[in-house]
Design a protein around this motif. Structure first.
Motif, PDB file in Angstrom:
ATOM      1  N   PHE A 172       6.824  29.903 -13.070  1.00 51.68           N
ATOM      2  CA  PHE A 172       7.577  28.638 -13.440  1.00 51.68           C
ATOM      3  C   PHE A 172       7.716  28.270 -14.786  1.00 51.68           C
ATOM      4  O   PHE A 172       6.921  28.261 -15.501  1.00 51.68           O
ATOM      5  CB  PHE A 172       6.979  27.565 -12.591  1.00 51.68           C
ATOM      6  CG  PHE A 172       6.732  27.685 -11.230  1.00 51.68           C
ATOM      7  CD1 PHE A 172       7.655  27.294 -10.286  1.00 51.68           C
ATOM      8  CD2 PHE A 172       5.625  28.272 -10.390  1.00 51.68           C
ATOM      9  CE1 PHE A 172       7.776  27.294  -8.952  1.00 51.68           C
ATOM     10  CE2 PHE A 172       5.873  28.373  -9.317  1.00 51.68           C
ATOM     11  CZ  PHE A 172       6.635  28.114  -8.270  1.00 51.68           C
ATOM     12  N   SER A 173       8.842  28.047 -15.310  1.00 52.87           N
ATOM     13  CA  SER A 173       9.525  27.880 -16.668  1.00 52.87           C
ATOM     14  C   SER A 173       8.614  26.732 -17.154  1.00 52.87           C
ATOM     15  O   SER A 173       7.859  26.642 -18.182  1.00 52.87           O
ATOM     16  CB  SER A 173      10.621  27.569 -16.875  1.00 52.87           C
ATOM     17  OG  SER A 173      11.083  26.600 -15.927  1.00 52.87           O
ATOM     18  N   PHE A 174       8.566  25.771 -16.521  1.00 51.64           N
ATOM     19  CA  PHE A 174       7.719  24.386 -16.854  1.00 51.64           C
ATOM     20  C   PHE A 174       6.051  24.435 -16.626  1.00 51.64           C
ATOM     21  O   PHE A 174       5.451  23.474 -17.154  1.00 51.64           O
ATOM     22  CB  PHE A 174       8.180  23.180 -15.945  1.00 51.64           C
ATOM     23  CG  PHE A 174       8.136  23.631 -14.229  1.00 51.64           C
ATOM     24  CD1 PHE A 174       9.374  23.739 -13.758  1.00 51.64           C
ATOM     25  CD2 PHE A 174       7.125  23.305 -13.532  1.00 51.64           C
ATOM     26  CE1 PHE A 174       9.290  24.248 -12.478  1.00 51.64           C
ATOM     27  CE2 PHE A 174       7.065  23.508 -12.191  1.00 51.64           C
ATOM     28  CZ  PHE A 174       8.195  24.306 -11.716  1.00 51.64           C
ATOM     29  N   LEU A 175       5.749  25.641 -16.224  1.00 52.18           N
ATOM     30  CA  LEU A 175       4.285  25.803 -16.188  1.00 52.18           C
ATOM     31  C   LEU A 175       3.917  26.750 -17.255  1.00 52.18           C
ATOM     32  O   LEU A 175       2.831  26.634 -17.855  1.00 52.18           O
ATOM     33  CB  LEU A 175       3.810  26.098 -14.701  1.00 52.18           C
ATOM     34  CG  LEU A 175       3.967  25.231 -13.675  1.00 52.18           C
ATOM     35  CD1 LEU A 175       3.145  25.834 -12.439  1.00 52.18           C
ATOM     36  CD2 LEU A 175       3.169  23.885 -13.663  1.00 52.18           C
TER      37      LEU A 175
ATOM     38  N   PRO B  11      10.498  16.628 -14.650  1.00 51.89           N
ATOM     39  CA  PRO B  11      11.708  16.634 -13.608  1.00 51.89           C
ATOM     40  C   PRO B  11      11.820  18.083 -12.891  1.00 51.89           C
ATOM     41  O   PRO B  11      12.192  18.022 -11.514  1.00 51.89           O
ATOM     42  CB  PRO B  11      13.031  16.302 -14.435  1.00 51.89           C
ATOM     43  CG  PRO B  11      12.553  16.530 -15.780  1.00 51.89           C
ATOM     44  CD  PRO B  11      11.065  16.311 -15.709  1.00 51.89           C
ATOM     45  N   LYS B  12      11.613  19.135 -13.462  1.00 49.57           N
ATOM     46  CA  LYS B  12      11.741  20.409 -12.528  1.00 49.57           C
ATOM     47  C   LYS B  12      10.783  20.425 -11.739  1.00 49.57           C
ATOM     48  O   LYS B  12      10.847  21.264 -10.735  1.00 49.57           O
ATOM     49  CB  LYS B  12      11.799  21.398 -13.830  1.00 49.57           C
ATOM     50  CG  LYS B  12      13.170  21.910 -14.584  1.00 49.57           C
ATOM     51  CD  LYS B  12      13.064  22.942 -15.125  1.00 49.57           C
ATOM     52  CE  LYS B  12      14.501  23.121 -16.028  1.00 49.57           C
ATOM     53  NZ  LYS B  12      14.336  24.403 -16.691  1.00 49.57           N
ATOM     54  N   LEU B  13       9.416  20.278 -12.151  1.00 50.40           N
ATOM     55  CA  LEU B  13       8.349  20.243 -11.223  1.00 50.40           C
ATOM     56  C   LEU B  13       8.676  19.371  -9.879  1.00 50.40           C
ATOM     57  O   LEU B  13       8.206  19.896  -8.745  1.00 50.40           O
ATOM     58  CB  LEU B  13       7.020  19.730 -11.873  1.00 50.40           C
ATOM     59  CG  LEU B  13       5.714  20.098 -11.082  1.00 50.40           C
ATOM     60  CD1 LEU B  13       4.641  20.404 -12.060  1.00 50.40           C
ATOM     61  CD2 LEU B  13       5.205  18.837 -10.353  1.00 50.40           C
TER      62      LEU B  13
ATOM     63  N   TYR C  97      22.109  31.193  -3.740  1.00 52.22           N
ATOM     64  CA  TYR C  97      21.549  30.644  -4.897  1.00 52.22           C
ATOM     65  C   TYR C  97      19.983  30.728  -5.042  1.00 52.22           C
ATOM     66  O   TYR C  97      19.234  31.414  -5.642  1.00 52.22           O
ATOM     67  CB  TYR C  97      21.839  29.113  -5.057  1.00 52.22           C
ATOM     68  CG  TYR C  97      21.256  28.507  -6.170  1.00 52.22           C
ATOM     69  CD1 TYR C  97      21.274  28.959  -7.535  1.00 52.22           C
ATOM     70  CD2 TYR C  97      20.468  27.256  -5.716  1.00 52.22           C
ATOM     71  CE1 TYR C  97      20.564  28.167  -8.292  1.00 52.22           C
ATOM     72  CE2 TYR C  97      19.776  26.881  -6.768  1.00 52.22           C
ATOM     73  CZ  TYR C  97      19.836  27.047  -8.070  1.00 52.22           C
ATOM     74  OH  TYR C  97      19.231  26.306  -9.203  1.00 52.22           O
ATOM     75  N   LEU C  98      19.520  30.355  -3.751  1.00 50.84           N
ATOM     76  CA  LEU C  98      17.944  30.631  -3.506  1.00 50.84           C
ATOM     77  C   LEU C  98      17.609  32.061  -3.601  1.00 50.84           C
ATOM     78  O   LEU C  98      16.489  32.145  -4.184  1.00 50.84           O
ATOM     79  CB  LEU C  98      17.606  29.999  -2.109  1.00 50.84           C
ATOM     80  CG  LEU C  98      17.506  28.399  -1.904  1.00 50.84           C
ATOM     81  CD1 LEU C  98      17.209  28.131  -0.747  1.00 50.84           C
ATOM     82  CD2 LEU C  98      16.801  27.769  -2.851  1.00 50.84           C
ATOM     83  N   GLY C  99      18.317  32.851  -3.110  1.00 49.16           N
ATOM     84  CA  GLY C  99      17.941  34.460  -3.294  1.00 49.16           C
ATOM     85  C   GLY C  99      18.042  34.777  -4.464  1.00 49.16           C
ATOM     86  O   GLY C  99      16.889  35.307  -5.157  1.00 49.16           O
TER      87      GLY C  99
ATOM     88  N   GLY D  45      10.641  36.485  -9.939  1.00 51.79           N
ATOM     89  CA  GLY D  45       9.770  37.179  -9.999  1.00 51.79           C
ATOM     90  C   GLY D  45       9.073  36.953  -8.689  1.00 51.79           C
ATOM     91  O   GLY D  45       7.866  37.426  -8.468  1.00 51.79           O
ATOM     92  N   VAL D  46       9.559  36.041  -7.686  1.00 49.57           N
ATOM     93  CA  VAL D  46       8.942  35.787  -6.497  1.00 49.57           C
ATOM     94  C   VAL D  46       8.783  36.944  -5.393  1.00 49.57           C
ATOM     95  O   VAL D  46       9.852  37.552  -5.542  1.00 49.57           O
ATOM     96  CB  VAL D  46       9.426  34.361  -5.909  1.00 49.57           C
ATOM     97  CG1 VAL D  46       8.817  33.968  -4.702  1.00 49.57           C
ATOM     98  CG2 VAL D  46       9.452  33.162  -6.974  1.00 49.57           C
ATOM     99  N   LYS D  47       7.734  37.065  -4.992  1.00 43.82           N
ATOM    100  CA  LYS D  47       7.723  37.987  -3.796  1.00 43.82           C
ATOM    101  C   LYS D  47       7.165  37.566  -2.504  1.00 43.82           C
ATOM    102  O   LYS D  47       6.603  36.382  -2.522  1.00 43.82           O
ATOM    103  CB  LYS D  47       6.408  39.025  -4.523  1.00 43.82           C
ATOM    104  CG  LYS D  47       6.865  39.765  -5.639  1.00 43.82           C
ATOM    105  CD  LYS D  47       7.886  40.723  -5.540  1.00 43.82           C
ATOM    106  CE  LYS D  47       7.721  41.584  -6.990  1.00 43.82           C
ATOM    107  NZ  LYS D  47       8.514  41.218  -7.797  1.00 43.82           N
TER     108      LYS D  47
END
Ligand code: HEM
Length: 155
Positions: free
Chosen positions: A44-47, A58-60, A93-95, A102-104
């Protein structure tokens, strides 16, 4: 047996409770995700950017709300149509987003666990029960299956 009106009602009712304090429950949801899978932080970019989980990011909040709300919408569809149908463009988009991040597949179980625990905390131990857990679980699983299937087209 299909998804019942009662199950749909349980999901809607608890989404109503979550909605009352999005900043708090979003933060709780992400704390639980990282508690269960500390390694998820770097996706997660924001983490990635900070040591602590950022307050009021806001992204979280957007990600937490998407998961809560889309699961709730899935519950409605399951009752109405017997299946979860995500709009084509949304699903594409979700895909893309998840493959790129990098979500598995196993991450979906982590998020499910965090989601169920967040709702349990939100509505309180006394009102939380198997029926509610199963209703949310089923709605989430079907949504997750749709996203995972789409992810296979985006590698
Ligand atoms: C991004 C929804 C599950 C990790 C996104 C976005 C959406 C979304 C709509 C685009 C950004 C936004 O609008 O906030 C969902 C839904 C899920 C789900 C509905 C399950 C039903 C997961 C899982 C993971 C994950 C299981 C991994 C633990 C991410 C990451 C991003 C993202 C890393 C990029 C966010 C960023 O870095 O800014 N997700 N997601 N998502 N999702 Fe998910």
């Amino acid at each position: 047996m299909g998804f019942t009106e009662k199950q749909e009602g349980l999901v809607k009712e608890s989404w109503g409770v979550l909605k009352q304090d999005i900043p708090h429950f979003s933060l709780r949801f992400f704390s639980l995700i990282l508690e269960i899978a500390p390694g998820a932080k770097n996706m997660f970019s924001f983490l990635r950017e900070s040591e602590e989980i950022p307050q009021n990011n806001p992204k979280l909040k957007a990600h937490a709300v998407k998961v809560f709300k889309m699961t709730c919408e899935s519950a409605i569809q399951l009752r109405e149509k017997g299946e979860v149908v995500v709009a084509d463009t949304t699903l594409k988009y979700l895909g893309t987003v998840h493959v790129k991040s990098g979500v598995k597949d196993p991450h979906f179980e982590v998020v499910k666990e965090a989601l169920l625990r967040t709702i349990e905390e939100a509505i309180g131990e006394e009102k939380w029960n198997e029926e509610m857990k199963n209703a949310w679980g089923e709605a989430y699983d079907q949504l997750a299956e749709a996203i995972k299937a789409e992810m296979k087209n985006h590698h």
